[in-house]
Design an enzyme around this catalytic site. Structure first.
Site, PDB file in Angstrom:
ATOM      1  N   GLU A 108       0.832  -1.218   0.000  1.00  0.00           N
ATOM      2  CA  GLU A 108       0.000   0.000   0.000  1.00  0.00           C
ATOM      3  C   GLU A 108       0.865   1.266   0.000  1.00  0.00           C
ATOM      4  O   GLU A 108       0.496   2.274  -0.594  1.00  0.00           O
ATOM      5  CB  GLU A 108      -0.949  -0.031   1.201  1.00  0.00           C
ATOM      6  N   GLU A 128      -3.664  -9.583   3.721  1.00  0.00           N
ATOM      7  CA  GLU A 128      -4.418  -9.299   4.950  1.00  0.00           C
ATOM      8  C   GLU A 128      -5.526 -10.317   5.202  1.00  0.00           C
ATOM      9  O   GLU A 128      -5.850 -10.624   6.349  1.00  0.00           O
ATOM     10  CB  GLU A 128      -5.022  -7.885   4.883  1.00  0.00           C
TER      11      GLU A 128
HETATM   12  N1  3HC Z   1       4.386  -7.562  11.765  1.00  0.00           N
HETATM   13  C1  3HC Z   1       5.141  -7.933  12.811  1.00  0.00           C
HETATM   14  N2  3HC Z   1       6.016  -8.966  12.779  1.00  0.00           N
HETATM   15  C2  3HC Z   1       6.118  -9.626  11.622  1.00  0.00           C
HETATM   16  C3  3HC Z   1       5.367  -9.286  10.486  1.00  0.00           C
HETATM   17  C4  3HC Z   1       4.461  -8.202  10.582  1.00  0.00           C
HETATM   18  N3  3HC Z   1       3.728  -7.798   9.532  1.00  0.00           N
HETATM   19  N4  3HC Z   1       5.698 -10.135   9.493  1.00  0.00           N
HETATM   20  C5  3HC Z   1       6.631 -10.970   9.979  1.00  0.00           C
HETATM   21  N5  3HC Z   1       6.885 -10.671  11.269  1.00  0.00           N
HETATM   22  C6  3HC Z   1       7.864 -11.316  12.148  1.00  0.00           C
HETATM   23  C7  3HC Z   1       7.511 -12.762  12.431  1.00  0.00           C
HETATM   24  O1  3HC Z   1       6.637 -12.865  13.528  1.00  0.00           O
HETATM   25  C8  3HC Z   1       8.861 -13.374  12.724  1.00  0.00           C
HETATM   26  O2  3HC Z   1       9.206 -13.019  14.036  1.00  0.00           O
HETATM   27  P1  3HC Z   1      10.071 -14.039  14.935  1.00  0.00           P
HETATM   28  O3  3HC Z   1      11.348 -14.232  14.188  1.00  0.00           O
HETATM   29  O4  3HC Z   1      10.200 -13.339  16.215  1.00  0.00           O
HETATM   30  O5  3HC Z   1       9.254 -15.301  15.018  1.00  0.00           O
HETATM   31  C9  3HC Z   1       9.797 -12.594  11.787  1.00  0.00           C
HETATM   32  O6  3HC Z   1       9.090 -11.401  11.425  1.00  0.00           O
HETATM   33  C10 3HC Z   1      10.143 -13.335  10.512  1.00  0.00           C
HETATM   34  O7  3HC Z   1       8.942 -13.814   9.922  1.00  0.00           O
HETATM   35  P2  3HC Z   1       8.843 -15.272   9.287  1.00  0.00           P
HETATM   36  O8  3HC Z   1       9.389 -16.277  10.212  1.00  0.00           O
HETATM   37  O9  3HC Z   1       7.442 -15.426   8.831  1.00  0.00           O
HETATM   38  O10 3HC Z   1       9.861 -15.110   8.060  1.00  0.00           O
HETATM   39  P3  3HC Z   1       9.738 -15.639   6.586  1.00  0.00           P
HETATM   40  O11 3HC Z   1      10.957 -15.182   5.894  1.00  0.00           O
HETATM   41  O12 3HC Z   1       9.379 -17.069   6.555  1.00  0.00           O
HETATM   42  O13 3HC Z   1       8.493 -14.866   5.936  1.00  0.00           O
HETATM   43  C11 3HC Z   1       7.114 -12.956   5.426  1.00  0.00           C
HETATM   44  C12 3HC Z   1       8.523 -13.464   5.778  1.00  0.00           C
HETATM   45  C13 3HC Z   1       6.697 -13.502   4.048  1.00  0.00           C
HETATM   46  C14 3HC Z   1       7.167 -11.463   5.378  1.00  0.00           C
HETATM   47  C15 3HC Z   1       6.106 -13.468   6.493  1.00  0.00           C
HETATM   48  O14 3HC Z   1       6.602 -13.121   7.771  1.00  0.00           O
HETATM   49  C16 3HC Z   1       4.734 -12.877   6.373  1.00  0.00           C
HETATM   50  O15 3HC Z   1       3.943 -13.370   5.593  1.00  0.00           O
HETATM   51  N6  3HC Z   1       4.439 -11.836   7.171  1.00  0.00           N
HETATM   52  C17 3HC Z   1       3.133 -11.260   7.258  1.00  0.00           C
HETATM   53  C18 3HC Z   1       2.832 -10.399   6.068  1.00  0.00           C
HETATM   54  C19 3HC Z   1       1.458  -9.777   6.219  1.00  0.00           C
HETATM   55  O16 3HC Z   1       0.501 -10.432   6.524  1.00  0.00           O
HETATM   56  N7  3HC Z   1       1.378  -8.474   5.970  1.00  0.00           N
HETATM   57  C20 3HC Z   1       0.141  -7.766   6.135  1.00  0.00           C
HETATM   58  C21 3HC Z   1       0.041  -7.251   7.535  1.00  0.00           C
HETATM   59  S1  3HC Z   1      -1.512  -6.502   7.905  1.00  0.00           S
HETATM   60  C22 3HC Z   1      -1.446  -5.009   7.133  1.00  0.00           C
HETATM   61  O17 3HC Z   1      -0.484  -4.705   6.482  1.00  0.00           O
HETATM   62  C23 3HC Z   1      -2.619  -4.122   7.339  1.00  0.00           C
HETATM   63  C24 3HC Z   1      -2.574  -2.953   6.412  1.00  0.00           C
HETATM   64  O18 3HC Z   1      -3.368  -3.206   5.305  1.00  0.00           O
HETATM   65  C25 3HC Z   1      -3.061  -1.705   7.087  1.00  0.00           C
END
Ligand code: 3HC
Length: 693
Positions: A108, A128
């Site tokens: 975004e 999301e």
């Molecule tokens: N917020 C906070 N922490 C996050 C995060 C996030 N969005 N995404 C990842 N993390 C943290 C994980 O909890 C993990 O923490 P840890 O090491 O303490 O366990 C660390 O980052 C690494 O994450 P992964 O183990 O999942 O690492 P990968 O390399 O396997 O994957 C990733 C990376 C593809 C970025 C995966 O973490 C992921 O899918 N993250 C979520 C992405 C997501 O859903 N984004 C949307 C969020 S909601 C939003 O944006 C609302 C908006 O529209 C207003």
């Protein structure tokens, strides 16, 4: 170089400013990152020498989304909208330079930029929906303005991470950079934009694609219909669809208002809370308190599998998919050939469905070697035994493996029931023995229960946990106990389901209640799918149970067209009058007085029995934490993720209410309902499973 704050710094190269974000691990949009963007862009705008601005990230990825850990907390710093407005209203072009993943709020932010450049390995998405949410920072309004409503619907409801090349084709990415050369290419692109005097492209003002879809409600009706099954029970997909509809039918700002309202509703709802909980639960499951992060890992470059049946073949596919060669052993040539044929057939089907090419099929099949002797496993780094569940057979295999395998090889069993301590003890190296419990179909199901014995070495556990990630599984470490975590709790649910049938409920009553709760199917439909004759021996059957009687009538499940249910040629299930009669006769013979069992009682008896067992598992330390149990159930047994898992759900229902009901059941049904002391303790202390350390 100017440090904007601890998460952002601004440098210039020629007349291009580079705003660089650095907030490990994934540059999530915490208050510091939002401030960094807002203040950094503002500073670049204020610098008269700057003509264009590149927004780029340090570390492994571009912004991976809002900081999920901040949800529900007090608002701090610049809002995401403030940061986006600063970008979008900049009089100088802002270019997002993307590597890793631009996800959620990250995409975004990129969509508020005037241009986007990405390396080929980058991916973009709005995931999301997987957290029970919708993109809440204009993603639902801006995305369809670039890619059109159809593609936007697909992206926001699947949460898929779309590869950069594909994003480039649909206009989401304007320019491709060379891998490893993002910064230089982004600066060159910025200079080119300035030199050519290209306009400031604001996505919010691009209306042609959304206007073209106006007055075509069938786009949305058809999409809802095509995905009804997939979206069943979930709130977020429907809300996402409504936002895209708003993008099509309303001016930008009004669409934004719809998005905001629906986003807040989801964010404060139970489903998103459960799905966010599940996100962190899955990651927490990787953390093993007594196995430090720096535990050395054993190399796994060659895997052996004993047994080329459905399970062995499925397990093999996981490793082949990850590029790890497999030697698979069977006793008879015929069984080996059959097993290899099934693996090939699965791959060819995937190729036919366009998932990969025939070349990939051949490449994967080229990595699997069949053998008729376990001696072929001598140089394997890991051997997984996947034969039928008989202790004497397993012991013989492990005695052989102990003799054959090289020192340091991990010796694993896929048993779902047997005592792995006992199996390990027949070897001279029980520290190398572990359980790797795959779920059927093993090439599809995400869950892997990793079972440690009393003697399993730390590096064997660490290696298994890491390997699970390599092959795309969600791993949960559990202890040795009958049925481990998942099947042990399933047995409780099965017990109550069977009992209720003898008290007056029909299998389809029970299945319907659990289906409506959100499971893909209930226990009886599941038995029909698995085959009622699993473990049933015709010559020994004396019609002593309902299952025996069904099997004796050759009603052995879906495969014979009938089991508890009758099936048509498309495998659609219908309640069966034959089964109903068998049950009624059975109940009459037993002298029981059938009664109507309410849907509430069905739910309580099936699920509270599981919660009680889950508490016992925690008490016995067979699972590390309550959330691990939830990960097992969500990923291995179809527990609806929007209810978090049995332990999370129990907390949401309220443990006092559950305990009170369990005590009532104990009073009328006896010992099987004895409450777990841990459950009693938590209730006495006014705590939930979430409070357990
Ligand atoms: N917020 C906070 N922490 C996050 C995060 C996030 N969005 N995404 C990842 N993390 C943290 C994980 O909890 C993990 O923490 P840890 O090491 O303490 O366990 C660390 O980052 C690494 O994450 P992964 O183990 O999942 O690492 P990968 O390399 O396997 O994957 C990733 C990376 C593809 C970025 C995966 O973490 C992921 O899918 N993250 C979520 C992405 C997501 O859903 N984004 C949307 C969020 S909601 C939003 O944006 C609302 C908006 O529209 C207003």
């Amino acid at each position: 170089m100017t440090a904007i704050n601890s998460a952002a710094e601004l440098t210039t190269q020629g007349d291009v400013a580079i705003l660089s974000l650095n907030s490990p691990p994934v540059n999530a949009l915490s208050a510091g990152v939002r401030d960094g963007i807002h203040d950094g862009i503002k500073a670049a705008i204020a610098d008269p020498a700057v003509k264009a601005i590149v927004l780029i990230c340090e570390g492994r990825t571009f912004i991976a989304g809002a900081d999920i850990t901040e949800f529900g907390g007090a608002a701090k710093g610049a809002s995401l909208f403030d940061a986006q407005a600063m970008i979008e209203n900049s009089p100088k072009p802002v270019i997002a330079a993307i590597h890793g993943t631009a996800l959620g709020g990250g995409l975004e932010v990129a969509l508020a930029c005037h241009y986007r450049i990405a390396v080929p390995s980058a991916k973009c998405g709005l995931p999301e929906v997987n957290l029970g949410l919708l993109p809440g920072a204009g993603g639902t309004q801006r995305l369809p303005r670039i890619v059109g409503p159809e593609k936007a619907l697909e992206m926001v409801t699947s949460g898929q991470h779309v590869p950069a090349e594909q994003c480039h084709r649909v206009g989401l990415v304007d320019e491709m950079a060379k891998e490893g050369n993002l910064k230089a290419d982004a600066i060159a692109f910025a200079e080119k934009l300035v030199a050519e005097g290209r306009p400031l492209k604001k996505v919010r003002d691009q209306n042609d694609k959304v206007e073209a879809a106006r007055g075509k409600p069938e786009i949305f009706a058809d999409f809802r219909k095509a995905n009804a099954r997939k979206f069943r029970g979930f709130k977020a997909p429907e809300y996402n669809i409504q936002c895209i509809e708003a993008a099509v039918n309303l001016p930008f700002d009004e669409g934004m208002a719809v998005e905001r309202k629906l986003f807040v509703e989801l964010l404060t709802g139970e489903q998103s809370a459960a799905q966010r909980y599940a996100f962190f639960a899955e990651r927490t499951a990787n953390k093993i308190p007594d196995v430090p992060d720096d535990t050395p890992i054993r190399k796994i470059e060659k895997v052996g599998i004993i047994g080329a049946g459905t399970m062995g073949g499925g397990i093999a596919m996981n490793f082949l998919n990850a590029g790890i060669p497999v030697t698979i052993v069977e006793v008879q040539q015929e069984a080996l050939d059959r097993g290899l044929k099934v693996v090939r057939g699965n791959y060819e089907r995937s190729a036919k469905n366009g998932r990969f090419t025939m070349e990939t099929v051949e490449k994967r099949m080229g990595m699997i070697t069949g053998a008729l002797s376990q001696d072929a496993l001598a140089d394997c780094d890991l051997v997984i035994e996947a034969v039928f569940e008989r202790m004497d057979v397993k012991k013989e295999i492990f005695t052989n493996l102990d003799r054959i395998c090289k020192p340091g090889a991990i010796l694993a069993t896929n048993t779902s029931a047997l005592n792995i301590d006992e199996i390990g003890d027949v070897t001279s190296r029980p520290q190398d023995v572990i359980g790797l419990h795959f779920f059927s179909p093993a090439n599809v199901m995400r869950l892997l229960e990793i079972v440690r014995t009393d003697k399993t070495a730390n590096d064997v556990i660490a290696t298994s946990m890491k390997l699970a990630k390599t092959i795309g599984k969600v791993a949960v470490l559990v202890g040795v106990a009958p049925g481990f975590v998942g099947n042990r709790m399933l047995a409780q649910r099965g017990r109550e389901s069977q009992k209720m049938v003898l008290e007056g409920a029909m299998p389809w009553d029970i299945d319907r209640v659990l289906y409506d709760f959100g499971f893909p199917m209930g226990p009886f439909a599941m038995s029909d799918l698995a085959g009622l004759d699993l473990g049933w021996v015709k010559s020994e059957s004396k019609g002593a149970t309902i299952r025996d009687q069904l099997c004796e009538l050759d009603r052995r499940g879906q495969k014979t067209g009938a089991g508890y249910y009758d099936y048509d040629e498309n495998r659609n299930a219908k309640p069966s009058p034959v089964t109903e009669k068998i049950i009624n006769d059975f109940v009459a013979k037993s002298g029981a007085n059938p009664r109507t069992i309410s849907d509430d009682e069905i739910l309580e008896r099936t699920l509270y029995a599981m919660v009680n067992e889950g508490a016992k598992i925690l008490e016995e330390k067979k699972a590390i934490r309550a959330s691990d149990i939830d990960v097992v159930w969500v990923n291995g047994y179809g527990w609806p993720i929007y209810r978090g898992g049995p332990m999370h759900w129990a907390d949401s229902v309220g443990l006092p209410k559950i305990l009170a009901r369990i005590k009532e059941f104990e009073a009328t049904m006896g010992e099987q309902w004895k409450p777990s002391p841990l459950l009693e303790k938590l209730v006495a202390e006014g705590k939930g499973f979430k409070d357990l350390k």
